[in-house]
Design a protein around this motif. Structure first.
Motif, PDB file in Angstrom:
ATOM      1  N   ASN A 113     -13.838  -8.521  -4.523  1.00 54.03           N
ATOM      2  CA  ASN A 113     -12.777  -9.006  -5.420  1.00 54.03           C
ATOM      3  C   ASN A 113     -11.392  -8.690  -4.871  1.00 54.03           C
ATOM      4  O   ASN A 113     -10.447  -8.549  -5.645  1.00 54.03           O
ATOM      5  CB  ASN A 113     -12.989  -8.370  -6.806  1.00 54.03           C
ATOM      6  N   TRP A 114     -11.252  -8.555  -3.577  1.00 54.29           N
ATOM      7  CA  TRP A 114      -9.965  -8.205  -2.951  1.00 54.29           C
ATOM      8  C   TRP A 114      -9.338  -6.970  -3.595  1.00 54.29           C
ATOM      9  O   TRP A 114      -8.133  -6.855  -3.689  1.00 54.29           O
ATOM     10  CB  TRP A 114      -8.977  -9.384  -3.011  1.00 54.29           C
ATOM     11  N   MET A 115     -10.153  -6.099  -4.146  1.00 53.35           N
ATOM     12  CA  MET A 115      -9.716  -4.842  -4.787  1.00 53.35           C
ATOM     13  C   MET A 115      -8.730  -5.096  -5.932  1.00 53.35           C
ATOM     14  O   MET A 115      -7.774  -4.342  -6.121  1.00 53.35           O
ATOM     15  CB  MET A 115      -9.108  -3.900  -3.747  1.00 53.35           C
ATOM     16  N   GLN A 116      -8.969  -6.155  -6.696  1.00 58.06           N
ATOM     17  CA  GLN A 116      -8.021  -6.499  -7.763  1.00 58.06           C
ATOM     18  C   GLN A 116      -8.394  -5.923  -9.126  1.00 58.06           C
ATOM     19  O   GLN A 116      -7.667  -6.091 -10.098  1.00 58.06           O
ATOM     20  CB  GLN A 116      -7.899  -8.035  -7.868  1.00 58.06           C
ATOM     21  N   GLU A 117      -9.555  -5.228  -9.246  1.00 51.19           N
ATOM     22  CA  GLU A 117      -9.941  -4.674 -10.550  1.00 51.19           C
ATOM     23  C   GLU A 117      -8.982  -3.568 -10.964  1.00 51.19           C
ATOM     24  O   GLU A 117      -8.523  -2.793 -10.125  1.00 51.19           O
ATOM     25  CB  GLU A 117     -11.393  -4.169 -10.531  1.00 51.19           C
ATOM     26  N   GLU A 132      -4.026   2.021  -1.154  1.00 50.19           N
ATOM     27  CA  GLU A 132      -2.770   2.249  -0.430  1.00 50.19           C
ATOM     28  C   GLU A 132      -2.365   3.728  -0.514  1.00 50.19           C
ATOM     29  O   GLU A 132      -1.948   4.321   0.489  1.00 50.19           O
ATOM     30  CB  GLU A 132      -1.687   1.365  -1.035  1.00 50.19           C
ATOM     31  N   LEU A 133      -2.524   4.295  -1.711  1.00 45.78           N
ATOM     32  CA  LEU A 133      -2.215   5.725  -1.884  1.00 45.78           C
ATOM     33  C   LEU A 133      -3.089   6.577  -0.962  1.00 45.78           C
ATOM     34  O   LEU A 133      -2.610   7.512  -0.313  1.00 45.78           O
ATOM     35  CB  LEU A 133      -2.534   6.149  -3.318  1.00 45.78           C
ATOM     36  N   THR A 170      -4.534  -0.896  -9.714  1.00 50.22           N
ATOM     37  CA  THR A 170      -5.580  -1.764  -9.166  1.00 50.22           C
ATOM     38  C   THR A 170      -6.239  -0.965  -8.045  1.00 50.22           C
ATOM     39  O   THR A 170      -5.640  -0.015  -7.510  1.00 50.22           O
ATOM     40  CB  THR A 170      -5.014  -3.071  -8.586  1.00 50.22           C
ATOM     41  N   MET A 171      -7.446  -1.379  -7.671  1.00 42.03           N
ATOM     42  CA  MET A 171      -8.136  -0.658  -6.594  1.00 42.03           C
ATOM     43  C   MET A 171      -7.313  -0.729  -5.300  1.00 42.03           C
ATOM     44  O   MET A 171      -7.285   0.221  -4.517  1.00 42.03           O
ATOM     45  CB  MET A 171      -9.526  -1.266  -6.397  1.00 42.03           C
ATOM     46  N   ALA A 172      -6.588  -1.874  -5.093  1.00 43.55           N
ATOM     47  CA  ALA A 172      -5.770  -2.021  -3.887  1.00 43.55           C
ATOM     48  C   ALA A 172      -4.642  -0.974  -3.875  1.00 43.55           C
ATOM     49  O   ALA A 172      -4.316  -0.407  -2.823  1.00 43.55           O
ATOM     50  CB  ALA A 172      -5.193  -3.428  -3.814  1.00 43.55           C
TER      51      ALA A 172
END
Ligand code: NDP
Length: 377
Positions: free
Chosen positions: A225-229, A272-273, A266-268
């Motif tokens: 899901n492109w890490m969008q959750e 990043e963090l 979001t998971m994205a």
């Protein structure tokens, strides 16, 4: 000398503030009477104190388990730890004084072993859960049938309290089997033992978590899901603290608690963090759901270590939902910490040996995002 004579010598102000308080503390705080009329000595004397509750913690060998066993054992409670694998329980032994952490072998399909684990307890915590189906246990076996056996034993022996750890986003109509079976588990628990306290933790982070560690591990990151959750991560220590408070506060019986952190990501954003804290960027591969689900299904079936499952792919497409009617960490007087305030603590071990003892960044360096690189040799 008589009390009246002593009172005469104490100045008026001191007398009013000290004498009655001493009596009240002994009466109200040190002895508690449980629902079944059992007096519990709750002297705050640390891990070696006598008295205290007897608590059974099912699923104590997992990630969250140590944060509640440790808290109970260090306050002098006796903790019963049902286990199924010798090596998985070793670290819990030292959480309490000698004889305070008691291990009992248990099988989720063996009713006698479950009853043996709960029959002497004042409170039972059920932390048992699985993210993926295994060879011997489907998600329904673990979350519904397993819960049913535990709650039946709790009701049979009239245990004072039962705390059931479920999950965030539970829904009987969810496309995810995990959330569906967790919702059914809650229903079963409440139907057999109506005073069940239900705890729905958000995705938890901590040293042994499956959130930060998964994102920071050196393998490729595969998602669908492109890490969008969207998630509201909660600190495992806060959840452990909340579970401990429930033992001392009978008004938490029959309540539902949603435990989530103060900030959503979001998971994205979490990725990043993690990348910034661990100083390395991982390769991210996105495979469409229609391909990834069958791949994950067969990998989960034929590979015997955890590699993801079709249901975990499905869960990537479901945002964290919060029940507005449920109580929260604030109702237990706990202020939850944010994920970004703890990432350094949990991710510093993922940094390369070249980065060590970084001095605090100046304002200019923060603007330019410059990092120090220490060369050792
Ligand atoms: P873990 O997966 O780390 O631990 C699960 C525990 O359940 C382990 O002690 C495991 O025992 C036990 N267990 C699993 N299947 C069985 C079985 N068939 N028979 C007996 N015992 C079994 O979970 P966590 O500590 O992370 O989570 C605790 C609870 O919170 C779980 O119910 C989980 O679903 C829920 N939760 C967790 C979240 C998270 O982010 N971690 C988010 C939302 C909910 P063993 O060690 O022997 O395998």
């Amino acid at each position: 000398r008589s009390g009246a004579a002593l009172a005469h010598q104490i100045p008026q102000k001191t007398r009013a503030s000290t004498l009655p308080v001493v009596c009240r503390r002994y009466l109200n705080e040190d002895v508690r009477i449980t629902r079944t009329g059992k007096p519990i000595l709750t002297v705050a004397g640390g891990r070696s104190s006598l008295g205290g509750y007897t608590a059974t913690v099912f699923g104590a060998t997992g990630f969250l388990g140590r944060y509640i066993v440790n808290r109970l054992a260090r306050s002098g409670c006796t903790v019963i730890v049902p286990f199924r694998e010798e090596m998985a329980k070793r670290h819990l032994k030292v959480a309490g004084d000698l004889g305070r952490v008691v291990f009992l072998e248990m099988d989720l399909r063996n009713t006698a072993s479950i009853e043996e684990s709960v029959r002497h307890s004042d409170i039972v915590y059920n932390l048992i859960g699985r993210d993926y189906p295994t060879k011997n246990f489907s998600l329904e076996d673990v979350h519904v049938a397993g819960t049913e056996r535990i709650v039946e034993a709790v009701a049979k022996y009239d245990v004072d309290r039962f705390v059931h750890v479920s999950s965030h986003s539970v829904d009987k109509d969810s496309p995810s089997e995990f959330y569906r079976t967790k919702a059914l588990g809650e229903e079963v628990a409440r139907s057999i033992y109506p005073e069940t306290t239900i705890v729905r933790p958000g995705p938890m982070f901590g040293f042994e978590d499956r959130l930060l560690n998964r994102l920071a591990s050196p393998s490729n990151l595969i998602t669908s899901n492109w890490m969008q959750e969207k998630l509201w991560p909660v600190h495992a220590v806060d959840v452990g603290m909340a579970l401990e408070k429930m033992i001392h506060d009978d008004t938490t019986a029959a309540e539902t608690y949603e435990l989530y952190g103060p900030k959503g990501y979001t998971m994205a954003e979490i990725n990043e963090l993690v990348g910034k804290e661990a100083f390395h960027k991982r390769r991210h591969i996105n495979i469409p759901k229609r391909l990834m689900k069958p791949i994950a299904h067969y990998m989960n079936k034929y590979i015997w270590w955890p590699v993801g499952s079709a249901d975990e792919v499905e869960r990537e497409f479901i945002d964290h939902t919060v029940d507005p009617n449920a109580k929260t960490l604030e109702d237990l007087d706990i202020t939850p910490v944010t994920l970004e305030s703890m990432t350094f603590e949990y991710l510093k071990s993922y940094r390369s040996y070249q980065y060590y003892d970084l001095p605090p960044m100046t304002e200019r360096e923060k603007r330019e995002e410059k990092k120090y690189l220490h060369v050792i040799d």
